[in-house]
Design a protein around this motif. Structure first.
Motif, short mmCIF file in Angstrom:
data_model
loop_
_atom_site.label_atom_id
_atom_site.label_comp_id
_atom_site.label_asym_id
_atom_site.label_seq_id
_atom_site.Cartn_x
_atom_site.Cartn_y
_atom_site.Cartn_z
N THR A 11 4.84 -3.81 -5.42
CA THR A 11 3.65 -4.64 -5.58
C THR A 11 3.09 -5.10 -4.23
OG1 THR A 11 4.97 -6.65 -5.78
CG2 THR A 11 4.43 -5.48 -7.82
N GLU A 12 3.69 -4.66 -3.13
CA GLU A 12 3.24 -5.11 -1.83
C GLU A 12 3.65 -4.11 -0.76
OE1 GLU A 12 3.20 -9.29 0.76
OE2 GLU A 12 4.67 -8.96 -0.84
N LEU A 13 2.81 -3.95 0.25
CA LEU A 13 3.09 -3.08 1.39
C LEU A 13 2.94 -3.88 2.67
CD1 LEU A 13 1.91 0.52 2.08
CD2 LEU A 13 1.23 -1.28 3.68
N SER A 14 3.84 -3.64 3.62
CA SER A 14 3.69 -4.25 4.94
C SER A 14 3.70 -3.16 6.00
CB SER A 14 4.79 -5.28 5.21
OG SER A 14 6.05 -4.65 5.34
N LEU A 15 2.85 -3.36 7.01
CA LEU A 15 2.77 -2.48 8.17
C LEU A 15 3.09 -3.33 9.38
CD1 LEU A 15 1.86 0.16 9.67
CD2 LEU A 15 -0.44 -0.83 9.69
N GLY A 16 4.01 -2.87 10.22
CA GLY A 16 4.40 -3.65 11.39
C GLY A 16 4.41 -2.81 12.66
N PHE A 17 4.03 -3.43 13.76
CA PHE A 17 4.09 -2.80 15.07
C PHE A 17 4.83 -3.72 16.03
CE2 PHE A 17 0.03 -1.08 13.39
CZ PHE A 17 0.35 0.27 13.43
N ALA A 55 6.01 -7.99 21.75
CA ALA A 55 4.88 -8.41 20.93
C ALA A 55 5.05 -7.84 19.53
CB ALA A 55 3.58 -7.94 21.56
N GLN A 56 4.58 -8.58 18.52
CA GLN A 56 4.69 -8.14 17.14
C GLN A 56 3.36 -8.32 16.42
OE1 GLN A 56 8.23 -9.40 14.93
NE2 GLN A 56 9.04 -10.30 16.81
N TRP A 57 3.11 -7.42 15.49
CA TRP A 57 1.92 -7.50 14.64
C TRP A 57 2.31 -7.03 13.26
CZ3 TRP A 57 -0.97 -4.45 11.46
CH2 TRP A 57 -2.28 -4.86 11.15
N THR A 58 1.96 -7.80 12.21
CA THR A 58 2.32 -7.44 10.84
C THR A 58 1.15 -7.69 9.91
OG1 THR A 58 4.64 -8.07 11.24
CG2 THR A 58 3.95 -7.83 8.95
N TRP A 59 0.97 -6.80 8.97
CA TRP A 59 -0.06 -6.93 7.93
C TRP A 59 0.60 -6.68 6.58
CZ3 TRP A 59 -5.12 -8.24 7.33
CH2 TRP A 59 -5.77 -7.83 6.17
N ARG A 60 0.27 -7.52 5.60
CA ARG A 60 0.80 -7.34 4.25
C ARG A 60 -0.37 -7.21 3.28
NH1 ARG A 60 6.45 -9.12 4.42
NH2 ARG A 60 6.57 -9.10 2.15
N GLU A 61 -0.21 -6.29 2.35
CA GLU A 61 -1.25 -6.02 1.36
C GLU A 61 -0.61 -5.99 -0.03
OE1 GLU A 61 -5.01 -4.96 -0.26
OE2 GLU A 61 -4.47 -5.71 1.73
N ALA A 62 -1.11 -6.83 -0.94
CA ALA A 62 -0.60 -6.89 -2.31
C ALA A 62 -1.49 -6.06 -3.23
CB ALA A 62 -0.54 -8.33 -2.79
N PHE A 63 -0.90 -5.55 -4.32
CA PHE A 63 -1.65 -4.73 -5.28
C PHE A 63 -0.88 -4.74 -6.60
CE2 PHE A 63 0.65 -2.28 -2.06
CZ PHE A 63 1.72 -1.78 -2.81
N PRO A 64 -1.51 -4.33 -7.71
CA PRO A 64 -0.79 -4.23 -8.97
C PRO A 64 0.38 -3.26 -8.86
CG PRO A 64 -3.16 -4.08 -9.33
CD PRO A 64 -2.95 -3.99 -7.85
N ALA A 65 1.43 -3.50 -9.61
CA ALA A 65 2.64 -2.67 -9.53
C ALA A 65 2.30 -1.19 -9.59
CB ALA A 65 3.60 -3.05 -10.66
N ALA A 66 2.75 -0.44 -8.58
CA ALA A 66 2.38 0.97 -8.45
C ALA A 66 3.57 1.80 -8.01
CB ALA A 66 1.24 1.12 -7.44
N ARG A 67 3.44 3.11 -8.26
CA ARG A 67 4.46 4.05 -7.82
C ARG A 67 3.84 5.35 -7.29
NH1 ARG A 67 5.42 7.98 -11.52
NH2 ARG A 67 7.55 8.32 -10.79
#
Length: 442
Positions: free
Chosen positions: A292-298, A307-319
């Motif tokens: 239900t969520e994805l995170s991208l980190g650098f 240095a760190q950078w993170t983004w999180r994106e939520a969505f309906p349960a998926a596969r």
């Protein structure tokens, strides 16, 4: 769990812990006899700017530690040899090792790619070093003298692990409860599994400076220092009494990648992130879960200047891959807009795992938040399943969602992490090469 400080029963030797010595490096020396007896480093990718994830005992003896950069290792040992890690071969070797150990003792628990635990009967425990020698002889006969291990025997798993680490390499130690804590007093607190830098600082703040001071703690004191029940579990295991831990539930699927210097351009980084995501998605589907969520980190830089950078994106349960790649595209768009440093590494993780049986609401009926509908989602799930099937039967290049880019530095698929051993299906992107050692080309 008991919280009493004194117990009437005397702990008996009931656990054996087997820990392989410099496993990735010794595995490479096993596969290639020309590498035996030579200083060797195993690196994660084909780049002169990477670091060693493992070094052989010969390299350690000459001052090279795991984690050393290629440049630093070559400065210390000019004739150092570097080979590129092949996690798929290590997993296959691990499975063969389990079979051999199982001919002597049943393997009760696999703690990592190179660590296993066996439960001992009174008769087996009474054999002591003789039993250890039998296991080592069976391994040498099945493989080669290069693949050595250290073994500890003790009342609990924690103490047996301490014993396995006391006399590396190719060592043995039996820890008898009657000799505690004296038999461990030569160790530093940080030599004990479970004593991290943070816990060490808390112990020091509580006046505990050595093994004897740790031994004299009461269970409730340990619980207070750790800040949770883990402290009391540690106290029990340290004093020779079993403390079983509850099974943990998987909470995420993810992959990370250190980027070679010639692979840090925006297009290359995004192509790498997509491949990492699709690899994680295949693992999630094999376990019949949704995210239900994805995170991208650098990450960029080194040491305290990281240095760190993170983004999180939520969505309906998926596969399905389409849902995941759409979420990743949003994250990558934001990264292009706001990232203020050159990334040295990238990671993509799927969170918020649920099974179909745990889902409530309108997943199987009605519109979805991203503007699609259930029928569309189900079609994309079938496409993802079909692609997984074709990749398994016809190879990694059979089919892909989007362009398949070649990533600088080589293979970006599954990696072995402590506590997680990939399945062989995780290596659909890797060539099968148990014998074809790849040396660093720089």
């Amino acid at each position: 769990m008991s919280g009493t400080h004194e117990r009437a029963d005397r702990p008996k030797v009931e656990r054996l812990y087997l820990d392989f010595d410099s496993f990735f490096a010794s595995a490479e020396q096993h596969f290639n006899a020309d590498l035996r007896g030579r200083p060797l480093g195993v690196v994660p990718l084909d780049s002169p700017h990477t670091s060693c994830i493992a070094v052989s005992r010969e390299a350690k003896a000459r001052g090279v530690a795991s984690g050393s950069s290629v440049r630093e290792a070559r400065r210390i040992v000019p004739d150092m040899i570097f080979v590129i890690a092949r996690h798929d071969a290590y997993v296959r070797l691990h499975k063969r090792i389990l079979d051999v150990v199982g001919t002597i003792l049943p393997v009760a628990k696999v703690r990592s790619i190179d660590e296993v635990v066996c439960h001992l009967s009174p008769g087996e425990a009474a054999q002591g070093k003789t039993l250890s020698d039998r296991i080592k002889s069976a391994l040498e006969e099945a493989f080669s003298p290069a693949l050595t291990c250290s073994i500890g025997m003790a009342p609990t798993e924690l103490l047996a692990k301490v014993g396995a680490e006391m006399n590396k390499p190719d060592g043995f130690a039996l820890i008898d409860a009657r000799e505690l804590p004296g038999s461990l007093c030569h160790l530093d607190l940080r030599d004990l599994p479970g004593i991290s830098r943070g816990i060490g600082a808390r112990l020091a703040a509580s006046g505990v400076q050595d093994i004897d001071g740790l031994w004299r703690l009461a269970p409730k004191q340990a619980r207070k220092i750790w800040g949770n029940v883990e402290g009391e579990r540690f106290w029990n295991e340290f004093h020779g009494f079993h403390a079983e831990r509850p099974e943990t539930r998987k909470s995420m699927y993810g992959h990370g990648r250190v980027l070679p210097r010639d692979g840090r351009g925006p297009d290359q980084v995004e192509a790498c992130a997509r491949q990492l995501l699709l690899s994680a998605a295949r693992r999630l589907r094999r376990d019949e879960l949704r995210a239900t969520e994805l995170s991208l980190g650098f990450r960029g830089g080194r040491g305290p200047e990281t240095a760190q950078w993170t983004w999180r994106e939520a969505f309906p349960a998926a596969r399905d891959d389409r849902s995941f790649t759409r979420a990743l595209s949003k994250a990558l768009t934001e990264a292009r807009r706001s990232l203020r440093f050159s990334p040295h590494s990238v990671s993509v993780t799927l969170h918020g795992l649920v099974s179909d049986g745990e889902i409530t609401g309108d997943l199987f009926g009605g519109a979805l938040e991203d503007g699609g509908d259930t029928a569309s989602r189900e079609r994309w799930e079938k496409v993802s399943d079909l692609m997984d099937s074709l990749r398994r039967s016809h190879g990694t290049k059979a089919l892909s969602l989007g362009v398949q880019d070649d990533i600088p530095g080589g293979y970006v698929g599954a990696k072995i992490a402590f506590g997680r051993i990939p399945e062989e299906a995780d290596f659909s992107d890797a060539p099968t090469r148990d014998e074809d050692t790849r040396f660093l080309s720089y």
